[in-house]
Design a protein around this motif. Structure first.
Motif, PDB file in Angstrom:
ATOM      1  N   GLU A 167       0.778  -1.197   0.040  1.00 44.39           N
ATOM      2  CA  GLU A 167      -0.019   0.165  -0.061  1.00 44.39           C
ATOM      3  C   GLU A 167       0.887   1.295   0.194  1.00 44.39           C
ATOM      4  O   GLU A 167       0.827   2.195  -0.782  1.00 44.39           O
ATOM      5  N   ARG A 169       3.986   1.812  -0.913  1.00 38.13           N
ATOM      6  CA  ARG A 169       4.603   1.614  -2.250  1.00 38.13           C
ATOM      7  C   ARG A 169       3.872   2.293  -3.226  1.00 38.13           C
ATOM      8  O   ARG A 169       4.190   3.259  -3.978  1.00 38.13           O
ATOM      9  N   VAL A 170       2.553   1.861  -3.358  1.00 36.91           N
ATOM     10  CA  VAL A 170       1.601   1.925  -4.510  1.00 36.91           C
ATOM     11  C   VAL A 170       1.249   3.608  -4.089  1.00 36.91           C
ATOM     12  O   VAL A 170       1.151   4.322  -5.127  1.00 36.91           O
ATOM     13  N   ASP A 171       1.048   3.969  -3.164  1.00 37.39           N
ATOM     14  CA  ASP A 171       0.601   5.264  -2.690  1.00 37.39           C
ATOM     15  C   ASP A 171       1.927   6.389  -3.283  1.00 37.39           C
ATOM     16  O   ASP A 171       1.574   7.382  -3.875  1.00 37.39           O
ATOM     17  N   ARG A 173       4.243   5.841  -5.570  1.00 31.49           N
ATOM     18  CA  ARG A 173       3.987   5.616  -7.054  1.00 31.49           C
ATOM     19  C   ARG A 173       3.065   6.445  -7.608  1.00 31.49           C
ATOM     20  O   ARG A 173       3.427   7.350  -8.570  1.00 31.49           O
ATOM     21  N   PHE A 174       1.861   6.574  -7.070  1.00 23.49           N
ATOM     22  CA  PHE A 174       0.747   7.400  -7.479  1.00 23.49           C
ATOM     23  C   PHE A 174       1.171   8.615  -7.494  1.00 23.49           C
ATOM     24  O   PHE A 174       0.912   9.496  -8.635  1.00 23.49           O
ATOM     25  N   ARG A 186      -4.867   3.878  -9.128  1.00 23.40           N
ATOM     26  CA  ARG A 186      -4.312   3.174  -7.903  1.00 23.40           C
ATOM     27  C   ARG A 186      -4.259   1.358  -8.121  1.00 23.40           C
ATOM     28  O   ARG A 186      -3.648   0.650  -7.684  1.00 23.40           O
ATOM     29  N   LEU A 189      -1.836   0.145 -10.642  1.00 27.56           N
ATOM     30  CA  LEU A 189      -0.547   0.452  -9.861  1.00 27.56           C
ATOM     31  C   LEU A 189      -0.180  -0.931  -9.043  1.00 27.56           C
ATOM     32  O   LEU A 189       0.862  -1.135  -8.839  1.00 27.56           O
ATOM     33  N   THR A 190      -1.311  -0.977  -8.111  1.00 24.75           N
ATOM     34  CA  THR A 190      -1.167  -2.274  -7.261  1.00 24.75           C
ATOM     35  C   THR A 190      -0.975  -3.444  -7.804  1.00 24.75           C
ATOM     36  O   THR A 190       0.099  -4.169  -7.626  1.00 24.75           O
ATOM     37  N   VAL A 193       2.678  -3.242  -9.473  1.00 29.21           N
ATOM     38  CA  VAL A 193       3.880  -3.378  -8.560  1.00 29.21           C
ATOM     39  C   VAL A 193       3.945  -4.864  -7.867  1.00 29.21           C
ATOM     40  O   VAL A 193       4.785  -5.488  -7.813  1.00 29.21           O
TER      41      VAL A 193
END
Ligand code: DC
Length: 491
Positions: A167, A169-171, A173-174, A186, A189-190, A193
């Motif tokens: 979570e 890391r996705v945040d 990247r977003f 999101r 991306l999740t 990743v």
């Protein structure tokens, strides 16, 4: 997962980091490696090297040339016949493909989607790793990637495994994508990743995993400043522990019993006779209760390497057969050797050795279990990992070259050298055991030891290139030792 305890190391001063330090940062996509690696390079005045950029540049070139990313052969050909340059800098690492700066073009969702596949091919990795090693061998670098601590720089001064929850890391990247004007939801991306994590950590060649000797930092709940500070302190832990060793040297010398003084003076005479050179071990202090892990190529190895110990007593794990031969058996017992049966698992020898390590004695082992072909160290057996897991004893990898076919007073056959690696401490062992079974952990420890031998050997070849004798004998021995394997170990 137990996180690195920053408060315990807060007192450390940046000055203790050697100028030729190699800082290895590994971790999954989006864990903040690049940002922190750059911050560390600035703070410690080192060069920053982003190895992922190299795999990305090759992916870009493959997509442009319509080379199939699942096909190893054409990718290797593309990499081998192109000029890929990575220019490290204090703040940025720039990547050039055939002279063209592609640093920006390699950071797109299309490249993100294909790069793990490209990086999974052993042939591709071999080319990249060689280039990364030649960039960093002189030291003074912060290098980030997936296999830096395990494969590229097994002897790094500091190894950090930077981790964060999916979570978090996705945040990150977003938000990064928003700044760059890249559209991706999101959930996309999740998936992306998570898929890259899976591909990077499940590939057969040098997969992404916590190193048994890495300091693990979970940055999920940290601010960027906290993450940078934790990583900076993690860089200083091994140098600080090394500094503490020096005071022990003279005590060791005073405590040396007379049988050791006598044995070491004979070993010294032997090594002088053969013209032994010592690299990185002159007066080197090692921790008490430490495993001295030596590669094995000749029956001369124990006295020749033994001559470099000088200040401390050791227990040596030696094959049980040697104890049955007079006067060898008496001599081995006289210098506290421990007999070990090589067929199957000799639990009682391991128990005695572990006990001795826990009591603070140093233990000599030949983790390959038998003599191996010159120029081809390994494989390292699982016994080393079993011992490490039982004791957490730090390890110094020691590499001997030139003891096979030795001629007195120097030789054109090969140079005679003993070189020491740094003290390897098992900071990541507990964390690794949470996600991996003990057998697998032993395998990782064996791989690390072998990578350390290969690096010490490569440095030795840089000093004095491999001779014809070494190349030819090594080839012949490889076949012979393969055939002997079953006889020695029973399988
Ligand atoms: O760190 P990055 O996202 O730029 O890395 C891109 C890919 O390259 C990543 O999916 C895994 C691979 N890689 C690797 O396998 N080994 C490295 N040392 C660096 C990157």
């Amino acid at each position: 997962m137990k996180n690195f305890h920053v408060a315990s190391w807060q007192h450390l001063q940046d000055e203790i980091l050697p100028r030729d330090a190699v800082i290895a940062i590994d971790g999954p996509a989006g864990s903040g490696k690049s940002t922190t690696a750059k911050a560390l390079a600035r703070r410690f005045n080192l060069l920053y090297i982003d190895t992922g950029a190299m795999y990305r540049a090759l992916t870009l070139a493959a997509l442009k040339a319509q080379v199939e990313c699942s096909q190893e052969g054409p990718l290797v050909e593309l990499a081998a016949n192109s000029i890929l340059e990575l220019k490290p800098g204090a703040a940025e690492s720039t990547v050039f493909w055939e002279g063209k700066d592609v640093s920006a073009a390699i950071r797109t969702p299309e490249i993100d989607a294909m790069v793990s596949l490209v990086a999974s091919h052993p042939g591709v990795r071999k080319i990249m790793v060689q280039q990364q090693q030649s960039l960093g061998r002189r030291g003074g670098v912060v290098m980030e990637g997936r296999d830096i601590g395990s494969v590229v720089f097994p002897l790094a001064t500091a190894k950090i495994f930077l981790h964060a929850s999916l979570e978090a890391r996705v945040d990150r990247r977003f938000k990064q994508n928003q700044q760059r004007g890249i559209q991706a939801s999101r959930s996309e991306l999740t998936d992306d990743v998570a898929l890259r994590d899976k591909k990077d950590s499940e590939r057969a060649t040098s997969p992404l995993a916590i190193g048994p000797d890495s300091i693990v930092i979970d940055s999920s709940a940290m601010t960027l400043e906290e993450q940078n500070q934790a990583c900076a302190l993690a860089c200083l832990v091994n140098p600080a522990l090394d500094l503490e060793l020096d005071t022990d040297l003279e005590t060791g010398l005073r405590e040396l019993p007379s049988n050791y003084r006598f044995a070491y003076s004979i070993m010294n005479a032997v090594s002088r006779f053969f013209g032994l050179k010592e690299v990185g071990c002159e007066g080197k202090a090692v921790p008490r209760g430490c495993i001295l892990a030596i590669n094995h190529v000749s029956l001369w190895d124990p006295p020749l390497v033994g001559s470099t110990f000088r200040r401390f007593r050791v227990n040596t794990l030696a094959k049980a057969e040697l104890f049955k031969v007079w006067p060898m058996g008496s001599i081995f017992r006289w210098v506290d050797s421990i007999p070990i049966k090589r067929k199957g698992f000799d639990a009682s020898a391991f128990e005695v050795a572990s006990e001795s390590l826990r009591d603070g004695n140093n233990l000599v082992i030949f983790p390959e279990g038998t003599r191996r072909a010159i120029g081809h160290p390994g494989p390292v057996r699982n016994g080393l990992g079993i011992l490490v897991q039982a004791t957490k004893a730090p390890m110094v990898p020691i590499f001997i070259r030139g003891s096979y076919g030795r001629h007195p007073l120097g030789s054109i056959l090969s140079p005679l050298e003993v070189s020491y690696g740094p003290v390897i401490r098992w900071h990541g062992l507990e964390a690794l055991l949470e996600s991996s079974d003990p057998k697998n952990v032993s395998r990782r420890i064996a791989q690390l030891c072998l990578a350390a031998y290969e690096e010490l050997q490569a440095r030795s070849f840089d000093r004095y290139p491999q001779t014809e004798f070494e190349i030819n004998t090594g080839k012949k021995q490889l076949k012979k030792f393969e055939a002997r394997q079953k006889k020695v170990f029973g399988r």
